[in-house]
Scaffold this motif. Sequence first.
Motif, mmCIF file in Angstrom:
data_model
loop_
_atom_site.group_PDB
_atom_site.id
_atom_site.type_symbol
_atom_site.label_atom_id
_atom_site.label_comp_id
_atom_site.label_asym_id
_atom_site.label_seq_id
_atom_site.Cartn_x
_atom_site.Cartn_y
_atom_site.Cartn_z
ATOM 1 N N SER A 296 55.758 -2.362 -42.003
ATOM 2 C CA SER A 296 56.948 -2.494 -41.161
ATOM 3 C C SER A 296 56.879 -3.692 -40.221
ATOM 4 O O SER A 296 57.866 -4.001 -39.549
ATOM 5 C CB SER A 296 57.150 -1.218 -40.337
ATOM 6 N N LEU A 297 55.739 -4.369 -40.166
ATOM 7 C CA LEU A 297 55.595 -5.536 -39.301
ATOM 8 C C LEU A 297 56.085 -6.785 -40.027
ATOM 9 O O LEU A 297 55.960 -6.909 -41.245
ATOM 10 C CB LEU A 297 54.133 -5.720 -38.904
ATOM 11 N N ASP A 298 56.617 -7.720 -39.268
ATOM 12 C CA ASP A 298 57.102 -8.960 -39.878
ATOM 13 C C ASP A 298 55.964 -9.870 -40.287
ATOM 14 O O ASP A 298 56.093 -10.620 -41.264
ATOM 15 C CB ASP A 298 58.033 -9.675 -38.898
ATOM 16 N N ALA A 299 54.862 -9.839 -39.552
ATOM 17 C CA ALA A 299 53.729 -10.694 -39.904
ATOM 18 C C ALA A 299 52.490 -10.253 -39.142
ATOM 19 O O ALA A 299 52.571 -9.625 -38.083
ATOM 20 C CB ALA A 299 54.024 -12.166 -39.593
ATOM 21 N N VAL A 300 51.350 -10.612 -39.703
ATOM 22 C CA VAL A 300 50.062 -10.520 -39.020
ATOM 23 C C VAL A 300 49.572 -11.946 -38.804
ATOM 24 O O VAL A 300 49.523 -12.739 -39.756
ATOM 25 C CB VAL A 300 49.023 -9.737 -39.849
ATOM 26 N N LEU A 301 49.257 -12.290 -37.562
ATOM 27 C CA LEU A 301 48.649 -13.576 -37.260
ATOM 28 C C LEU A 301 47.202 -13.315 -36.868
ATOM 29 O O LEU A 301 46.891 -12.330 -36.197
ATOM 30 C CB LEU A 301 49.390 -14.277 -36.116
ATOM 31 N N THR A 302 46.308 -14.174 -37.299
ATOM 32 C CA THR A 302 44.894 -14.003 -36.979
ATOM 33 C C THR A 302 44.344 -15.288 -36.388
ATOM 34 O O THR A 302 44.826 -16.378 -36.703
ATOM 35 C CB THR A 302 44.064 -13.652 -38.232
ATOM 36 N N TYR A 303 43.311 -15.155 -35.539
ATOM 37 C CA TYR A 303 42.777 -16.382 -34.950
ATOM 38 C C TYR A 303 41.680 -16.996 -35.797
ATOM 39 O O TYR A 303 41.021 -17.920 -35.384
ATOM 40 C CB TYR A 303 42.355 -16.149 -33.511
ATOM 41 N N GLY A 304 41.532 -16.529 -37.001
ATOM 42 C CA GLY A 304 40.555 -17.113 -37.913
ATOM 43 C C GLY A 304 40.493 -16.308 -39.188
ATOM 44 O O GLY A 304 41.240 -15.355 -39.393
ATOM 45 N N GLY A 305 39.601 -16.727 -40.074
ATOM 46 C CA GLY A 305 39.351 -15.956 -41.282
ATOM 47 C C GLY A 305 39.737 -16.624 -42.573
ATOM 48 O O GLY A 305 39.199 -16.295 -43.631
ATOM 49 N N GLY A 306 40.697 -17.546 -42.530
ATOM 50 C CA GLY A 306 41.060 -18.268 -43.737
ATOM 51 C C GLY A 306 41.580 -17.364 -44.843
ATOM 52 O O GLY A 306 42.023 -16.230 -44.618
ATOM 53 N N GLU A 307 41.518 -17.852 -46.073
ATOM 54 C CA GLU A 307 42.052 -17.121 -47.219
ATOM 55 C C GLU A 307 41.385 -15.760 -47.438
ATOM 56 O O GLU A 307 42.062 -14.798 -47.842
ATOM 57 C CB GLU A 307 41.940 -17.971 -48.483
ATOM 58 N N PRO A 308 40.060 -15.603 -47.178
ATOM 59 C CA PRO A 308 39.471 -14.261 -47.337
ATOM 60 C C PRO A 308 40.149 -13.208 -46.471
ATOM 61 O O PRO A 308 40.387 -12.085 -46.920
ATOM 62 C CB PRO A 308 38.007 -14.478 -46.920
ATOM 63 N N VAL A 309 40.476 -13.542 -45.238
ATOM 64 C CA VAL A 309 41.145 -12.589 -44.353
ATOM 65 C C VAL A 309 42.597 -12.388 -44.776
ATOM 66 O O VAL A 309 43.119 -11.264 -44.738
ATOM 67 C CB VAL A 309 41.050 -13.051 -42.885
ATOM 68 N N ARG B 252 56.773 -22.584 -36.465
ATOM 69 C CA ARG B 252 57.248 -22.606 -37.856
ATOM 70 C C ARG B 252 57.301 -21.192 -38.430
ATOM 71 O O ARG B 252 58.255 -20.840 -39.147
ATOM 72 C CB ARG B 252 56.351 -23.502 -38.701
ATOM 73 N N VAL B 253 56.293 -20.389 -38.122
ATOM 74 C CA VAL B 253 56.277 -19.007 -38.607
ATOM 75 C C VAL B 253 57.434 -18.216 -37.999
ATOM 76 O O VAL B 253 58.150 -17.496 -38.707
ATOM 77 C CB VAL B 253 54.930 -18.339 -38.272
ATOM 78 N N LEU B 254 57.649 -18.351 -36.696
ATOM 79 C CA LEU B 254 58.727 -17.620 -36.037
ATOM 80 C C LEU B 254 60.093 -18.040 -36.576
ATOM 81 O O LEU B 254 60.981 -17.190 -36.786
ATOM 82 C CB LEU B 254 58.668 -17.845 -34.526
ATOM 83 N N ALA B 255 60.276 -19.336 -36.799
ATOM 84 C CA ALA B 255 61.553 -19.819 -37.326
ATOM 85 C C ALA B 255 61.798 -19.267 -38.729
ATOM 86 O O ALA B 255 62.927 -18.856 -39.063
ATOM 87 C CB ALA B 255 61.573 -21.347 -37.328
ATOM 88 N N MET B 256 60.773 -19.248 -39.560
ATOM 89 C CA MET B 256 60.899 -18.719 -40.899
ATOM 90 C C MET B 256 61.224 -17.224 -40.883
ATOM 91 O O MET B 256 62.095 -16.760 -41.608
ATOM 92 C CB MET B 256 59.608 -18.974 -41.672
ATOM 93 N N LEU B 257 60.543 -16.473 -40.013
ATOM 94 C CA LEU B 257 60.793 -15.042 -39.925
ATOM 95 C C LEU B 257 62.183 -14.759 -39.390
ATOM 96 O O LEU B 257 62.878 -13.842 -39.857
ATOM 97 C CB LEU B 257 59.747 -14.385 -39.038
ATOM 98 N N ALA B 258 62.616 -15.527 -38.389
ATOM 99 C CA ALA B 258 63.941 -15.328 -37.819
ATOM 100 C C ALA B 258 65.038 -15.617 -38.856
ATOM 101 O O ALA B 258 66.036 -14.897 -38.938
ATOM 102 C CB ALA B 258 64.128 -16.211 -36.590
#
Length: 361
Positions: free
Chosen positions: A138-151, A349-355
Amino acid sequence: MKIAFYGSSLLSAYWNGAATYYRGLLRALAARGHAITFYEPDVYDRQTNRDIEPPDWCHVVVYAGTVPALKAAAAEAAAADVVVKASGVGFEDDLLLKCLLAAARPGALKLFWDVDAPATLAALRADPGSPLRRALPSLDAVLTYGGGEPVVEAYREVGAGLCVPIYNALDPETHRPVPPKPRFAADLAFLGNRLPDREARVEAFFLQPATHLYRHRFLLGGSGWQDKSLPPNVRYLGHVPTRDHNAFNTSPLAVLNISRQDMATNGFSPATRVFEAAGAGACLVTDAWEGIELFLAPGEEVLVARDGQDVEEIVSQLTPERAAEIGAAALQRVLRHHTYDQRAAEVDRVLAMLAKREAAE
């Protein structure tokens, strides 16, 4: 956009490794026109150990560590365009998530911002019925402060629709070169709180080399080490306030970054201290982890140690001239490519895309 951000603490770095990240990123987002309110609970003695006062670029609401106060603070999310629940807030995290999802108005963007993805993902895998895991779709996105493609892949596997890493970075207004201070003089310094999943690596990468290099001076900062048996050439400082981080980084010959075990295993997770040190023009020695070259060039902008023996060799052979060259190169690299202004542009950019996606639905 009006952003309601619920995190551990913006005002205090005391037992709060995310403080630098929050400050740099939210300041940069505010400069891009966002109106931000940061909500933090009064827990873990953080408010009695503040190292900044409420800033002019962000409204800060400190709420009591009680359920009624949490519910009242969460209810204010109803006025926001973007509602952010960070990981590790530190008081009734599951209840806070539930209240925020209920309070968010229709059309508002709902984000989970993970400042400790390895720990969060381990918990999600262990408990498929956890409130966060149930909420991910139900969330629009998860943002992480690291982890790259594995995360990113790991979050997709547990139900997230979109996961985007927003890495740590440098805030040049806060972390910058300053004159050295005698109280921080050493051949190698390490700053980090004592944590169960880091302690063995601190012993291997810092304390054992100190034992072998008994003629060299080592400096240890951070909370929790006061009852740890230390070699006689290791001087312990205790908690080092953020205002002293620049001098802590510029005064020793070199500073050491030691990742927690899960961060090192996942890779692509530079700690805030990596950018703090580089921003101060320090010679940084880091333990080895996958993805370091995306941020600093090994051997040119950072020295990489695979184990304690590598640390010993680096420290015993490092000259002031070589250390200065590496620090200067690191500073130029992070100023060019790794500032919070650049990270904030990624968030925009992420916020604009989600909006745009929300408006089309």
